[in-house]
Write an enzyme that holds these catalytic residues in place. Structure first.
Site, PDB file in Angstrom:
ATOM      1  N   SER A  50      21.751  42.382  41.048  1.00  0.00           N
ATOM      2  CA  SER A  50      20.493  42.328  41.796  1.00  0.00           C
ATOM      3  C   SER A  50      19.424  41.427  41.193  1.00  0.00           C
ATOM      4  CB  SER A  50      19.927  43.740  41.939  1.00  0.00           C
ATOM      5  OG  SER A  50      19.833  44.357  40.668  1.00  0.00           O
ATOM      6  N   GLY A  52      18.473  38.519  37.610  1.00  0.00           N
ATOM      7  CA  GLY A  52      18.934  37.767  36.445  1.00  0.00           C
ATOM      8  C   GLY A  52      20.249  37.029  36.658  1.00  0.00           C
ATOM      9  N   TYR A  53      21.077  37.046  35.624  1.00  0.00           N
ATOM     10  CA  TYR A  53      22.338  36.309  35.659  1.00  0.00           C
ATOM     11  C   TYR A  53      23.309  36.839  36.718  1.00  0.00           C
ATOM     12  CZ  TYR A  53      21.472  33.191  31.760  1.00  0.00           C
ATOM     13  OH  TYR A  53      20.986  32.184  30.966  1.00  0.00           O
ATOM     14  N   ASP A 111      24.898  54.072  39.800  1.00  0.00           N
ATOM     15  CA  ASP A 111      25.081  53.886  38.367  1.00  0.00           C
ATOM     16  C   ASP A 111      26.456  53.260  38.093  1.00  0.00           C
ATOM     17  OD1 ASP A 111      25.205  53.990  35.669  1.00  0.00           O
ATOM     18  OD2 ASP A 111      25.081  56.181  35.502  1.00  0.00           O
ATOM     19  N   TYR A 236      18.430  39.794  17.096  1.00  0.00           N
ATOM     20  CA  TYR A 236      19.460  39.867  18.146  1.00  0.00           C
ATOM     21  C   TYR A 236      20.883  39.898  17.584  1.00  0.00           C
ATOM     22  CZ  TYR A 236      21.182  39.852  22.862  1.00  0.00           C
ATOM     23  OH  TYR A 236      21.791  40.245  24.018  1.00  0.00           O
ATOM     24  N   VAL A 275      14.176  33.763  31.322  1.00  0.00           N
ATOM     25  CA  VAL A 275      13.229  34.847  31.560  1.00  0.00           C
ATOM     26  C   VAL A 275      13.861  35.813  32.556  1.00  0.00           C
ATOM     27  CG1 VAL A 275      10.886  35.429  32.273  1.00  0.00           C
ATOM     28  CG2 VAL A 275      11.362  33.177  31.286  1.00  0.00           C
TER      29      VAL A 275
HETATM   30  N1  LIG Z   1      18.126  37.057  29.817  1.00  0.00           N
HETATM   31  C1  LIG Z   1      18.665  36.282  28.889  1.00  0.00           C
HETATM   32  O1  LIG Z   1      18.004  35.436  28.260  1.00  0.00           O
HETATM   33  C2  LIG Z   1      20.151  36.401  28.623  1.00  0.00           C
HETATM   34  C3  LIG Z   1      20.765  35.394  27.876  1.00  0.00           C
HETATM   35  C4  LIG Z   1      22.137  35.469  27.638  1.00  0.00           C
HETATM   36  C5  LIG Z   1      22.860  36.551  28.117  1.00  0.00           C
HETATM   37  N2  LIG Z   1      22.232  37.524  28.835  1.00  0.00           N
HETATM   38  C6  LIG Z   1      23.057  38.664  29.281  1.00  0.00           C
HETATM   39  O2  LIG Z   1      23.172  38.681  30.691  1.00  0.00           O
HETATM   40  C7  LIG Z   1      23.432  40.021  31.115  1.00  0.00           C
HETATM   41  C8  LIG Z   1      22.483  40.369  32.245  1.00  0.00           C
HETATM   42  O3  LIG Z   1      21.173  40.332  31.737  1.00  0.00           O
HETATM   43  P1  LIG Z   1      19.911  39.810  32.564  1.00  0.00           P
HETATM   44  O4  LIG Z   1      19.012  39.211  31.561  1.00  0.00           O
HETATM   45  O5  LIG Z   1      20.374  39.032  33.729  1.00  0.00           O
HETATM   46  O6  LIG Z   1      19.294  41.220  32.994  1.00  0.00           O
HETATM   47  P2  LIG Z   1      18.561  41.798  34.278  1.00  0.00           P
HETATM   48  O7  LIG Z   1      17.681  42.885  33.770  1.00  0.00           O
HETATM   49  O8  LIG Z   1      17.939  40.735  35.101  1.00  0.00           O
HETATM   50  O9  LIG Z   1      19.776  42.405  35.146  1.00  0.00           O
HETATM   51  C9  LIG Z   1      20.393  43.588  34.856  1.00  0.00           C
HETATM   52  C10 LIG Z   1      21.231  44.049  36.027  1.00  0.00           C
HETATM   53  O10 LIG Z   1      21.922  45.250  35.646  1.00  0.00           O
HETATM   54  C11 LIG Z   1      21.718  46.231  36.657  1.00  0.00           C
HETATM   55  N3  LIG Z   1      21.822  47.543  36.044  1.00  0.00           N
HETATM   56  C12 LIG Z   1      21.200  48.021  34.942  1.00  0.00           C
HETATM   57  N4  LIG Z   1      21.603  49.289  34.689  1.00  0.00           N
HETATM   58  C13 LIG Z   1      22.515  49.605  35.650  1.00  0.00           C
HETATM   59  C14 LIG Z   1      23.310  50.747  35.939  1.00  0.00           C
HETATM   60  N5  LIG Z   1      23.277  51.827  35.174  1.00  0.00           N
HETATM   61  N6  LIG Z   1      24.108  50.701  37.015  1.00  0.00           N
HETATM   62  C15 LIG Z   1      24.164  49.610  37.833  1.00  0.00           C
HETATM   63  N7  LIG Z   1      23.468  48.492  37.587  1.00  0.00           N
HETATM   64  C16 LIG Z   1      22.640  48.495  36.516  1.00  0.00           C
HETATM   65  C17 LIG Z   1      20.363  45.924  37.256  1.00  0.00           C
HETATM   66  O11 LIG Z   1      20.225  46.556  38.519  1.00  0.00           O
HETATM   67  C18 LIG Z   1      20.446  44.392  37.301  1.00  0.00           C
HETATM   68  O12 LIG Z   1      21.189  44.004  38.430  1.00  0.00           O
HETATM   69  C19 LIG Z   1      23.282  40.912  29.877  1.00  0.00           C
HETATM   70  O13 LIG Z   1      24.543  41.178  29.329  1.00  0.00           O
HETATM   71  C20 LIG Z   1      22.489  40.031  28.927  1.00  0.00           C
HETATM   72  O14 LIG Z   1      22.707  40.332  27.560  1.00  0.00           O
HETATM   73  C21 LIG Z   1      20.903  37.460  29.115  1.00  0.00           C
END
Ligand SMILES: NC(=O)c1ccc[n+]([C@@H]2O[C@H](COP(=O)([O-])OP(=O)(O)OC[C@H]3O[C@@H](n4cnc5c(N)ncnc54)[C@H](O)[C@@H]3O)[C@@H](O)[C@H]2O)c1
Length: 401
Positions: A50, A52-53, A111, A236, A275
């Protein structure tokens, strides 16, 4: 309802449905302009779809390759008094735009750590998707996990290992550079962080999909990770969360070995700093991001989540010449390669020791950071009238668990 941002610490507790839809539209536009290869994934499961990545990966799969997508996330619709979460509005927009484009899109709001969610996903794949999943993206970022069998609730922590670590950080409420000290985690906190953010749940998903016969032969799965640089290592990669990410690395190897007969390719995708709601919560990272954004923008290397996801699919996973993805010596996909370039990191290190509250806006891309943070929630876009009345109650075709 007229919706304005309400920022509390590192989170914004309101979100704007029109702004979120514009954000998704923008990601689709970028993807359509960049991606376009005959061969790509056909049926994709995105866990954490939903924001981020995960959202960027879903958009890339659907609008870059015409893939059917099943998205799993944990979001909140609006209530009488509060707008829904950004991830809710993003997913509603994705659902609408995918269907308008004639693409299959289904979503589960529940979840992802629970067996029930896995069972519902499998049911949908069997009944609706017309074939097995050939790509599973694992993109969860969560501070807490309820264990599927015992129901025990385990919390992760963002702490160092061994010694406390003091470094510059930015207080985004006061726009001030401050010194923060991060305390070391206990053995239990390290273990719990691995339980929440390590690879155990990823492996449970793959096992469930495989057992149910809904994982395609030669399928690919990618779980996202972050390694970062010397500046962020103490908090980290060398901290509690780094232990979880190293567990993810081990899980990738285990999955590839365990499902070798099925030809499964399990990768960790190491992504760049961007971000997102998850990264804003980590001490030191927002200041580092403000600096590295400035440097990468100056060098024409800037990427956000959608550019990273586009590059992952187009240049790494589904290459036009059909060659397998290049990996590092650990077998990981490195999308943080531009950020880790020597010239970028040298410039970052030089800037790091000079940044103060007084020169924050001039020496770094703090303005860009603030804008991207608000945009995560659909705010600070020039093409949205934030004084207009908007209906916060946005519904869509979602399986609610
Ligand atoms: N943001 C960064 O700079 C970055 C860099 C490299 C890697 N990552 C990795 O990318 C991955 C995603 O992170 P992001 O930064 O996109 O985060 P985000 O907070 O934007 O997205 C998290 C997602 O997980 C879902 N989620 C969380 N708990 C949940 C649950 N219990 N059940 C179902 N869905 C759930 C949320 O609804 C959302 O879709 C992570 O593993 C993070 O470590 C992030």
């Amino acid at each position: 309802m007229v919706i304005h941002p309400k920022v509390r610490g590192f989170i914004c507790i309101t979100a704007h449905p029109v702004g979120c839809e514009q954000n998704v539209q923008e990601q689709i536009g970028i993807t359509k302009a960049k991606v376009g290869s005959a061969t790509g994934p056909k049926r994709v499961l995105v866990i954490g779809a939903s924001t981020g990545y995960g959202l960027a990966s879903r958009v890339t799969a659907a609008f870059g390759y015409g893939a059917a997508t099943l998205g799993v996330f944990f979001e909140k619709p609006s209530s009488e008094t509060k707008p829904g979460t950004a991830g809710w509005y993003n997913s509603a927009a994705f659902d609408k735009l995918a269907k308008q484009a004639g693409l299959y899109a289904r979503s589960i709001n529940g979840d992802a750590f629970s067996n029930e969610t896995r069972a519902r996903a499998i049911e949908l794949i069997k009944n609706e998707m017309g074939g097995p999943i050939d790509l599973v993206i694992y993109s969860l970022a969560s501070p807490v996990r309820k264990l599927p069998d015992s129901g025990e609730v385990v919390r992760s922590s963002l702490k160092t290992i061994g010694q406390p670590f003091t470094a510059s950080s930015v207080d985004t409420n006061k726009d001030a550079v401050v010194q923060v000290t991060v305390e070391p985690g206990t053995e239990q906190e390290i273990k719990d962080t691995v339980t929440v953010m390590g690879g155990e749940d990823w492996a449970l998903w793959i096992e469930a999909l495989n057992q149910a016969g809904v994982l395609a032969q030669n399928a690919t799965t990618v779980a996202y990770s972050y390694v970062g640089t010397e500046i962020t290592w103490p908090i980290y990669w060398h901290g509690t969360i780094g232990q979880a990410k190293q567990h993810l690395d081990n899980t990738a190897h285990e999955l590839s070995a365990r499902y070798q007969a099925q030809g499964l390719h399990a990768y960790v995708g190491v992504m760049k700093s961007v971000v997102t709601q998850a990264s804003s919560a980590i001490p030191v990272i927002p200041l580092y991001v403000s600096m590295v954004f400035r440097i990468m923008k100056e060098k024409g290397l800037h990427e956000g989540t959608i550019e990273q996801a586009n590059r992952l699919f187009h240049d790494v996973l589904y290459r036009a010449d059909g060659t397998p993805p290049a990996t590092d010596e650990e077998g990981r996909l490195r999308l943080d390669d531009w950020e880790l370039r020597d010239d970028v990191q040298q410039a970052c290190k030089a800037l790091w020791s000079q940044v103060t509250t007084q020169n924050l806006w001039e020496t770094t891309d703090y303005a860009g950071y603030k804008n991207e943070f608000l945009r995560l929630f659909g705010f600070d876009r020039k093409d949205v009238d934030y004084n207009a009345d908007v209906n916060p109650d946005v519904s869509f075709d979602v399986v609610q668990l």
